[in-house]
Scaffold this motif. Sequence first.
Motif, PDB file in Angstrom:
ATOM      1  N   THR A 217       0.857  -1.192   0.000  1.00 56.78           N
ATOM      2  CA  THR A 217       0.000   0.000   0.000  1.00 56.78           C
ATOM      3  C   THR A 217       0.887   1.233   0.000  1.00 56.78           C
ATOM      4  OG1 THR A 217      -1.602  -1.196   1.342  1.00 56.78           O
ATOM      5  CG2 THR A 217      -1.904   1.193   1.158  1.00 56.78           C
ATOM      6  N   ILE A 218       0.670   2.118  -0.986  1.00 56.25           N
ATOM      7  CA  ILE A 218       1.379   3.394  -0.936  1.00 56.25           C
ATOM      8  C   ILE A 218       0.364   4.456  -0.522  1.00 56.25           C
ATOM      9  CG2 ILE A 218       3.307   2.771  -2.438  1.00 56.25           C
ATOM     10  CD1 ILE A 218       2.029   3.964  -4.783  1.00 56.25           C
ATOM     11  N   TRP A 219       0.703   5.142   0.566  1.00 52.11           N
ATOM     12  CA  TRP A 219      -0.217   6.089   1.199  1.00 52.11           C
ATOM     13  C   TRP A 219       0.073   7.486   0.680  1.00 52.11           C
ATOM     14  CZ3 TRP A 219      -4.021   3.989   4.150  1.00 52.11           C
ATOM     15  CH2 TRP A 219      -3.830   2.676   4.594  1.00 52.11           C
ATOM     16  N   LYS A 220      -0.944   8.122   0.113  1.00 47.63           N
ATOM     17  CA  LYS A 220      -0.718   9.386  -0.602  1.00 47.63           C
ATOM     18  C   LYS A 220      -1.634  10.494  -0.094  1.00 47.63           C
ATOM     19  CE  LYS A 220       2.224   7.673  -3.624  1.00 47.63           C
ATOM     20  NZ  LYS A 220       3.488   8.187  -4.165  1.00 47.63           N
ATOM     21  N   ASP A 221      -1.347  11.705  -0.561  1.00 49.59           N
ATOM     22  CA  ASP A 221      -2.184  12.855  -0.197  1.00 49.59           C
ATOM     23  C   ASP A 221      -3.375  13.006  -1.135  1.00 49.59           C
ATOM     24  OD1 ASP A 221      -0.825  13.602  -2.477  1.00 49.59           O
ATOM     25  OD2 ASP A 221      -0.046  15.490  -1.679  1.00 49.59           O
ATOM     26  N   PRO A 223      -6.840  10.614  -2.971  1.00 54.27           N
ATOM     27  CA  PRO A 223      -7.650   9.441  -2.602  1.00 54.27           C
ATOM     28  C   PRO A 223      -7.213   8.135  -3.261  1.00 54.27           C
ATOM     29  CG  PRO A 223      -9.025  11.252  -3.425  1.00 54.27           C
ATOM     30  CD  PRO A 223      -7.623  11.647  -3.667  1.00 54.27           C
ATOM     31  N   GLY A 224      -6.319   8.211  -4.253  1.00 50.77           N
ATOM     32  CA  GLY A 224      -5.877   7.023  -4.975  1.00 50.77           C
ATOM     33  C   GLY A 224      -5.347   7.480  -6.319  1.00 50.77           C
ATOM     34  N   VAL A 225      -5.339   6.588  -7.299  1.00 47.71           N
ATOM     35  CA  VAL A 225      -4.975   7.007  -8.649  1.00 47.71           C
ATOM     36  C   VAL A 225      -6.221   7.644  -9.263  1.00 47.71           C
ATOM     37  CG1 VAL A 225      -4.140   6.286 -10.918  1.00 47.71           C
ATOM     38  CG2 VAL A 225      -3.337   5.082  -8.855  1.00 47.71           C
ATOM     39  N   PRO A 265       7.992  -5.560 -10.648  1.00 42.35           N
ATOM     40  CA  PRO A 265       8.174  -6.646  -9.662  1.00 42.35           C
ATOM     41  C   PRO A 265       6.851  -7.133  -9.074  1.00 42.35           C
ATOM     42  CG  PRO A 265       9.398  -4.645  -8.996  1.00 42.35           C
ATOM     43  CD  PRO A 265       8.737  -4.343 -10.281  1.00 42.35           C
ATOM     44  N   LEU A 266       5.908  -6.232  -8.899  1.00 46.43           N
ATOM     45  CA  LEU A 266       4.621  -6.632  -8.312  1.00 46.43           C
ATOM     46  C   LEU A 266       3.830  -7.484  -9.292  1.00 46.43           C
ATOM     47  CD1 LEU A 266       3.583  -3.314  -6.532  1.00 46.43           C
ATOM     48  CD2 LEU A 266       4.830  -5.286  -5.623  1.00 46.43           C
ATOM     49  N   GLN A 267       3.857  -7.046 -10.540  1.00 50.91           N
ATOM     50  CA  GLN A 267       3.112  -7.765 -11.575  1.00 50.91           C
ATOM     51  C   GLN A 267       3.655  -9.185 -11.726  1.00 50.91           C
ATOM     52  OE1 GLN A 267       4.649  -8.019 -14.949  1.00 50.91           O
ATOM     53  NE2 GLN A 267       2.896  -9.168 -15.744  1.00 50.91           N
ATOM     54  N   LYS A 268       4.990  -9.334 -11.626  1.00 51.26           N
ATOM     55  CA  LYS A 268       5.603 -10.661 -11.788  1.00 51.26           C
ATOM     56  C   LYS A 268       5.054 -11.659 -10.794  1.00 51.26           C
ATOM     57  CE  LYS A 268      10.234 -10.069 -13.696  1.00 51.26           C
ATOM     58  NZ  LYS A 268      11.611  -9.864 -13.239  1.00 51.26           N
ATOM     59  N   LYS A 269       4.801 -11.208  -9.558  1.00 52.39           N
ATOM     60  CA  LYS A 269       4.301 -12.135  -8.538  1.00 52.39           C
ATOM     61  C   LYS A 269       2.820 -11.918  -8.232  1.00 52.39           C
ATOM     62  CE  LYS A 269       8.471 -13.623  -6.277  1.00 52.39           C
ATOM     63  NZ  LYS A 269       9.241 -13.737  -5.037  1.00 52.39           N
ATOM     64  N   GLU A 270       2.198 -11.082  -9.052  1.00 54.62           N
ATOM     65  CA  GLU A 270       0.770 -10.763  -8.868  1.00 54.62           C
ATOM     66  C   GLU A 270       0.459 -10.309  -7.447  1.00 54.62           C
ATOM     67  OE1 GLU A 270      -1.886 -13.577 -10.585  1.00 54.62           O
ATOM     68  OE2 GLU A 270      -0.755 -13.670 -12.459  1.00 54.62           O
ATOM     69  N   ILE A 271       1.325  -9.454  -6.936  1.00 55.90           N
ATOM     70  CA  ILE A 271       1.082  -8.866  -5.607  1.00 55.90           C
ATOM     71  C   ILE A 271       0.245  -7.600  -5.816  1.00 55.90           C
ATOM     72  CG2 ILE A 271       2.189  -7.746  -3.607  1.00 55.90           C
ATOM     73  CD1 ILE A 271       4.693  -9.526  -4.273  1.00 55.90           C
ATOM     74  N   PRO A 272      -0.929  -7.515  -5.191  1.00 56.27           N
ATOM     75  CA  PRO A 272      -1.745  -6.320  -5.433  1.00 56.27           C
ATOM     76  C   PRO A 272      -1.121  -5.054  -4.840  1.00 56.27           C
ATOM     77  CG  PRO A 272      -2.831  -7.804  -3.866  1.00 56.27           C
ATOM     78  CD  PRO A 272      -1.597  -8.506  -4.347  1.00 56.27           C
ATOM     79  N   LEU A 273      -1.336  -3.948  -5.557  1.00 54.96           N
ATOM     80  CA  LEU A 273      -0.865  -2.640  -5.094  1.00 54.96           C
ATOM     81  C   LEU A 273      -2.088  -1.791  -4.782  1.00 54.96           C
ATOM     82  CD1 LEU A 273       1.306  -0.319  -4.825  1.00 54.96           C
ATOM     83  CD2 LEU A 273       0.895   0.138  -7.254  1.00 54.96           C
ATOM     84  N   TYR A 274      -2.132  -1.253  -3.572  1.00 56.01           N
ATOM     85  CA  TYR A 274      -3.206  -0.330  -3.218  1.00 56.01           C
ATOM     86  C   TYR A 274      -2.634   1.071  -3.105  1.00 56.01           C
ATOM     87  CZ  TYR A 274      -5.414  -4.738  -2.061  1.00 56.01           C
ATOM     88  OH  TYR A 274      -5.893  -6.010  -2.137  1.00 56.01           O
ATOM     89  N   LEU A 282      -9.305   4.446   5.752  1.00 58.27           N
ATOM     90  CA  LEU A 282     -10.229   3.314   5.662  1.00 58.27           C
ATOM     91  C   LEU A 282     -10.976   3.264   4.326  1.00 58.27           C
ATOM     92  CD1 LEU A 282     -11.492   3.214   9.364  1.00 58.27           C
ATOM     93  CD2 LEU A 282      -9.656   1.888   8.296  1.00 58.27           C
ATOM     94  N   LEU A 283     -10.818   4.316   3.525  1.00 56.29           N
ATOM     95  CA  LEU A 283     -11.436   4.273   2.188  1.00 56.29           C
ATOM     96  C   LEU A 283     -10.642   3.321   1.290  1.00 56.29           C
ATOM     97  CD1 LEU A 283     -12.360   8.025   1.526  1.00 56.29           C
ATOM     98  CD2 LEU A 283     -13.824   6.156   2.337  1.00 56.29           C
ATOM     99  N   PRO A 284     -11.335   2.705   0.315  1.00 59.59           N
ATOM    100  CA  PRO A 284     -10.642   1.666  -0.466  1.00 59.59           C
ATOM    101  C   PRO A 284      -9.540   2.178  -1.400  1.00 59.59           C
ATOM    102  CG  PRO A 284     -12.927   1.944  -1.201  1.00 59.59           C
ATOM    103  CD  PRO A 284     -12.777   2.783   0.030  1.00 59.59           C
ATOM    104  N   GLY A 285      -9.618   3.437  -1.844  1.00 62.17           N
ATOM    105  CA  GLY A 285      -8.587   3.938  -2.766  1.00 62.17           C
ATOM    106  C   GLY A 285      -8.606   3.199  -4.091  1.00 62.17           C
ATOM    107  N   THR A 286      -7.423   3.052  -4.685  1.00 62.42           N
ATOM    108  CA  THR A 286      -7.316   2.351  -5.972  1.00 62.42           C
ATOM    109  C   THR A 286      -6.643   1.012  -5.757  1.00 62.42           C
ATOM    110  OG1 THR A 286      -7.064   4.426  -7.149  1.00 62.42           O
ATOM    111  CG2 THR A 286      -6.281   2.451  -8.293  1.00 62.42           C
ATOM    112  N   SER A 287      -7.175  -0.007  -6.403  1.00 59.02           N
ATOM    113  CA  SER A 287      -6.491  -1.285  -6.331  1.00 59.02           C
ATOM    114  C   SER A 287      -5.927  -1.625  -7.714  1.00 59.02           C
ATOM    115  CB  SER A 287      -7.479  -2.317  -5.781  1.00 59.02           C
ATOM    116  OG  SER A 287      -7.538  -3.410  -6.600  1.00 59.02           O
ATOM    117  N   VAL A 288      -4.648  -1.954  -7.730  1.00 59.92           N
ATOM    118  CA  VAL A 288      -3.981  -2.300  -8.990  1.00 59.92           C
ATOM    119  C   VAL A 288      -3.697  -3.791  -8.940  1.00 59.92           C
ATOM    120  CG1 VAL A 288      -2.002  -1.854 -10.501  1.00 59.92           C
ATOM    121  CG2 VAL A 288      -2.839  -0.028  -8.991  1.00 59.92           C
ATOM    122  N   SER A 289      -4.263  -4.517  -9.881  1.00 59.79           N
ATOM    123  CA  SER A 289      -4.042  -5.963  -9.867  1.00 59.79           C
ATOM    124  C   SER A 289      -4.142  -6.510 -11.287  1.00 59.79           C
ATOM    125  CB  SER A 289      -5.043  -6.643  -8.933  1.00 59.79           C
ATOM    126  OG  SER A 289      -6.345  -6.293  -9.330  1.00 59.79           O
TER     127      SER A 289
END
Length: 416
Positions: A217-221, A223-225, A265-274, A282-289
């Motif tokens: 999870t990358i926490w940003k200023d 709400p997401g992408v 690197p995330l895509q190679k192991k299918e690790i989701p990025l939030y 607590l808001l869902p933000g963007t999920s990259v998968s």
Amino acid sequence: MKVFKFGGASVKDADGIKNVYEVLQQVGHEDVLLVISAMGKTTNALEVVIKDYVSKSPELQSSIQEVKKYHNQILIDLFDDDKHPVFAAVNHIFSDLESFLKNNKSPNYNFVYDQIVSQGEIVSTTIVSHYFNYRGLKNQWLDVREFIKTDNTYRDAIVDWDQTQKLISKNVKKKSLNITQGFLGSDENNFTTTLGREGSDYTAAIFAYCLNAESVTIWKDVPGVLNADPRYFENAVLLNQISYREAIELAFYGATVIHPKTLQPLQKKEIPLYVKSFVNPLLPGTSVSKGADLEPHAPCFIVKKDQLLISLSSLDFSFIMEENISEIFALLHKYKMKVHLIQNSAISFSVCVDDKFGNFQELKTILSKKFKVTYNDNVSLYTIRHFNERSADAVAKNKEVLVRQVSRETMQIVTK
Ligand code: ADP
Ligand code: ASP
Ligand code: MG
């Protein structure tokens, strides 16, 4: 294990650091590796120190003072007790920095840059780690340079994945809260290297890959992408779900919310990025998968400002042949111009480039020996993914369009 990354904006002052603590209380902190960047604009401030040091400017002392003062104020705001060991720890880091400046004999600018600029991350993680302990949140401070090994391409180091994998698998303690620095690594002689500006997102991905993490999870200023940078576009909307591929495309064209190297690197192991908001954790933000694009795609807008459009034509109306193009590219590479768009015609060749290092005048002198060189400086390069008529018109409105290039999914427009 989960990997979290907090960037400069999230720890820019004492309130920001307190907020990071609150975020962890809300989302959980067991079995977490936390990657943290330098505080606020510290990296830029350290770049001024480097410039003053290299140019032997009389401003050097005051530029160092500025960095120290900024961190000292944060310490005062965070810790009631000025005898707390964090004060000595931070002092120690700055003394080391000053000794380096005094004793360094290396003329290698990029080497010197990395040894200095890295202290931003070292100080910031030291402060955050002490602060969490002070609040009763026990954690382990890790020196990332003992984990991420790289070659010695200072300022743009390449990761040695085999060594890094071994060190991380062997030495990162699971089931606890670990805090480490973004952006840094070390070479075979244990000198500090950096992974390129804004590289802390990439650090998070490197750890996630080597730890087979559950997610990053990358926490940003923000709400997401969003479908555009809200600093430059009104009414930007949140993208709830995007695929790795879409995220790579957006980052490649310059959506600075994710560092482009993060995704592979995330895509190679299918690790989701939030990508989530540190203001509303607590808001869902963007999920990259994997394969998660919602259809139809909303148009996405990316702008790169302060670009240079260079057009070359032959002096005698002869065609620009392949050999000319390869020579032109070799020169662009030599003068460190980042090419963002290419357009070729029978007798002319245009490139839209970023002249980050201010080398254009020198390059122009060389190119002018062989080509007629014209250019526009200070142009903007707009990229619209999933463009339609309306979005293209909106970008071009009230602007002089110098180049327009269209492919199946993407339109690029260079404007004055
Ligand atoms: P940090 O360094 O603190 O991790 P960044 O400043 O690098 O964070 O990234 C967040 C910023 O990215 C936002 O403030 C926003 O202005 C910018 N940004 C650019 N493109 C986008 C986008 N498509 N969606 C959201 N934010 C974007
Ligand atoms: N502090 C570094 C920079 O500002 C790395 C990062 O923030 O990602 O470039
Ligand atoms: Mg950043």
